[in-house]
Design a protein around this motif. Structure first.
Motif, PDB file in Angstrom:
ATOM      1  N   ALA A   1      -9.576  -4.308 -23.673  1.00  0.00           N
ATOM      2  CA  ALA A   1     -10.735  -5.293 -23.014  1.00  0.00           C
ATOM      3  C   ALA A   1     -11.735  -5.641 -24.379  1.00  0.00           C
TER       4      ALA A   1
ATOM      5  N   ASP B   1     -11.438  -9.886 -13.343  1.00  0.00           N
ATOM      6  CA  ASP B   1     -10.230  -9.511 -13.918  1.00  0.00           C
ATOM      7  C   ASP B   1      -9.757  -8.245 -13.385  1.00  0.00           C
ATOM      8  N   LEU B   2     -10.487  -7.238 -13.345  1.00  0.00           N
ATOM      9  CA  LEU B   2     -10.148  -5.794 -13.155  1.00  0.00           C
ATOM     10  C   LEU B   2      -9.514  -5.752 -11.295  1.00  0.00           C
TER      11      LEU B   2
ATOM     12  N   GLY C   1     -14.327  -6.601 -18.014  1.00  0.00           N
ATOM     13  CA  GLY C   1     -14.500  -5.409 -17.664  1.00  0.00           C
ATOM     14  C   GLY C   1     -15.632  -5.081 -17.090  1.00  0.00           C
TER      15      GLY C   1
ATOM     16  N   THR D   1     -14.572   0.574 -18.064  1.00  0.00           N
ATOM     17  CA  THR D   1     -13.487  -0.327 -17.688  1.00  0.00           C
ATOM     18  C   THR D   1     -12.179   0.558 -17.262  1.00  0.00           C
TER      19      THR D   1
ATOM     20  N   ILE E   1     -16.044   0.318 -22.400  1.00  0.00           N
ATOM     21  CA  ILE E   1     -14.618   0.472 -22.197  1.00  0.00           C
ATOM     22  C   ILE E   1     -14.317   1.776 -21.548  1.00  0.00           C
TER      23      ILE E   1
ATOM     24  N   LEU F   1     -17.760  -4.644 -24.059  1.00  0.00           N
ATOM     25  CA  LEU F   1     -17.876  -3.995 -22.889  1.00  0.00           C
ATOM     26  C   LEU F   1     -17.986  -2.648 -22.954  1.00  0.00           C
TER      27      LEU F   1
ATOM     28  N   LEU G   1      -9.950   0.682 -13.818  1.00  0.00           N
ATOM     29  CA  LEU G   1      -8.646   0.130 -13.768  1.00  0.00           C
ATOM     30  C   LEU G   1      -7.572   1.474 -13.157  1.00  0.00           C
TER      31      LEU G   1
ATOM     32  N   ILE H   1     -19.394  -6.336 -13.212  1.00  0.00           N
ATOM     33  CA  ILE H   1     -18.073  -5.952 -13.420  1.00  0.00           C
ATOM     34  C   ILE H   1     -17.068  -7.026 -13.176  1.00  0.00           C
ATOM     35  N   SER H   2     -16.320  -7.305 -14.165  1.00  0.00           N
ATOM     36  CA  SER H   2     -15.447  -8.623 -14.052  1.00  0.00           C
ATOM     37  C   SER H   2     -14.416  -8.475 -13.192  1.00  0.00           C
TER      38      SER H   2
END
Length: 304
Positions: free
Chosen positions: A157, A141-142, A127, A166, A163, A161, A170, A138-139
């Motif tokens: 997450a 993954d997002l 995240g 994150t 949160i 991180l 999202l 920033i990962s």
């Protein structure tokens, strides 16, 4: 020429229209030492089979993308040295150069979607890193969750991180964040946090219906199912927060940045908790795999 190779077990499941759960491989190569890594990988696969689904651990071995690993391949990967950690940016490069790499959340989602697998069980997603307003760390993954239609089951997450940020990213990207059987967003090693999960669902069939409906609507991206670690296995937030803070301070003092941050923090937290963090991590991965299997079964039933 096929872009990937199915293991015999996954090929049989695909041919029979049986439920399949994707699994990442960085937990094997970057998460713990041999032989514990392969033992945990086999236990997670066994948890999925016990629920009535087929596990598909994903990795790149000498340039070939494998969807599902045989026992021999799992041993090979678990003992390999200098394995690349693959995300969206480097998956194709690794394959084109004939190298070996383990898939992160993002790369596993890409591979699962290529193979027609709808559900992926993991530990925690990446995240927004703390201090991202300066580092822009920033990962991937997002953004992957925003574009690849796979339902990802995770214990939230990673708690190292930022949160709140994150969750904001999202939301901005239209990713459904579904708290499983609770209103609180889980904090990885801890079952609860002070943050609310944007959505809540209480059963695998509800989550499966939402997955199928997103497909029917033509919406891009997947779903994040935030499945809390069982209370019996958790490390409470009041215990973890000072540990995470200490590890983060040490990383900053050492000037650790980029892809090196997460491995350093997880290793230092393991030391500071005297191994409790890894024990909890294993418990939450297994818990997520079991729920992922239940969701995969319901998706198959809905698609019949």
């Amino acid at each position: 020429m096929s872009l990937f190779t199915l293991s015999p077990e996954v090929a049989e499941a695909k041919a029979n229209g049986a439920p399949i759960v994707a699994l990442e491989s960085t937990i094997i190569t970057h998460g713990m030492p041999f032989p514990q890594n392969v033992q945990v990988a086999r236990q997670v696969e066994a948890d999925i089979r016990a629920k009535g689904a087929t596990p598909a651990t994903i990795a790149v071995l000498e340039g070939t993308l494998f969807i599902g690993l045989t026992d021999a391949q799992l041993d090979q990967l678990a003992q390999s040295q200098n394995v690349a950690k693959l995300s969206r940016a480097d998956l194709a490069v690794c394959m084109s150069k004939g190298l070996t790499g383990a898939t992160t959340v993002a790369a596993t989602m890409i591979a699962a979607h290529l193979a027609g697998i709808h559900v992926f069980g993991t530990g925690g997603i990446g995240g927004v890193h703390k201090g991202a307003e300066h580092s822009f760390d920033i990962s991937a993954d997002l953004s992957e969750l925003a574009q690849t239609p796979v339902t990802v089951v995770a214990a939230g997450a990673k708690a190292i991180l930022d949160i709140p940020k994150t969750l904001e990213v999202l939301e901005t990207n239209g990713v459904p964040v579904i708290g499983y059987q609770q209103d609180s967003f889980p904090a990885f090693w801890s079952s609860h946090s002070l943050l609310d999960a944007p959505l809540r669902m209480n059963s695998p069939v509800r989550i499966a219906r939402a997955h199928v409906m997103r497909q029917k609507l033509g919406l891009p991206g997947g779903q994040l199912v935030a499945n809390p670690i069982p209370v019996a296995d958790e490390i409470p937030t009041d215990v973890m927060e000072p540990v995470i803070a200490q590890a983060t301070t040490e990383a900053n003092e050492k000037g650790i940045t980029g892809k090196d941050v997460t491995p350093f923090l997880l290793s230092r937290i393991f030391e500071l908790t005297e191994g409790r963090s890894l024990t909890a991590n294993i418990a939450l991965v297994r818990n997520n795999a079991r729920l992922a299997a239940e969701i995969a079964i319901e998706i198959v039933t809905l698609k019949k």
